[in-house]
Design a protein around this motif. Sequence first.
Motif, PDB file in Angstrom:
ATOM      1  N   ALA A  24       0.839  -1.206   0.000  1.00  0.00           N
ATOM      2  CA  ALA A  24       0.000   0.000   0.000  1.00  0.00           C
ATOM      3  C   ALA A  24       0.870   1.251   0.000  1.00  0.00           C
ATOM      4  N   VAL A  28       0.360   3.739  -3.113  1.00  0.00           N
ATOM      5  CA  VAL A  28      -0.128   5.091  -2.807  1.00  0.00           C
ATOM      6  C   VAL A  28       1.004   6.104  -2.955  1.00  0.00           C
ATOM      7  N   SER A  50      -5.715   6.533   3.439  1.00  0.00           N
ATOM      8  CA  SER A  50      -4.504   5.759   3.711  1.00  0.00           C
ATOM      9  C   SER A  50      -4.166   5.733   5.196  1.00  0.00           C
ATOM     10  N   ALA A  54      -3.296   2.231   6.953  1.00  0.00           N
ATOM     11  CA  ALA A  54      -1.960   2.020   7.518  1.00  0.00           C
ATOM     12  C   ALA A  54      -2.047   1.641   8.990  1.00  0.00           C
ATOM     13  N   LEU A 106       0.981  10.750   7.447  1.00  0.00           N
ATOM     14  CA  LEU A 106       0.852   9.390   6.930  1.00  0.00           C
ATOM     15  C   LEU A 106       2.198   8.675   6.944  1.00  0.00           C
TER      16      LEU A 106
END
Length: 167
Positions: A24, A28, A50, A54, A106
Amino acid sequence: MIAALGVYRAEPVALVLLGVALLAFLVVGTRLSVIDWRTHRLPDRLVLPSYPAAILLLGGAAAVAGEWHRMVGVLAGGAVLWTGFAILHVLNRRGLGFGDVKLAGLLGLYLGFVGWGALWWGPFFGVVLGGLWSMALIVTRRAGLRSSIAFGPFLIAGAALALAVLR
């Protein structure tokens, strides 16, 4: 984080969750890098979903492996980088966009999973990479001192480098 893949071999479910989390990150991160490079925007429709993905994947891997301290690192890492970049954004709104702040949070989730060292080195690598690129553009006269560059790809590359080399 790559080193954690070897450690998690004894826990196949944790290994799968960590592998999906890394996949991912790559998917992403690549999409966001391309979009930011072209438009100087980091769309919320990619960044915001996300976050829970995550947290669930990294937290699930940590829980299954019995490494609860990593979950604290995930949450603290996201909060630390988001807050630090938010302060930088407030100090210089033209230099760092709010999309970069959300991206930093993130990336902090992933870097926090690895540890406090990664949380420092990931953004550092990103700043160095972005600075080298900027210098190259200035030296080749493709940009000036007031030119702007997309910072997201360099933040992502710095985080990827930290995830690849740090334990």
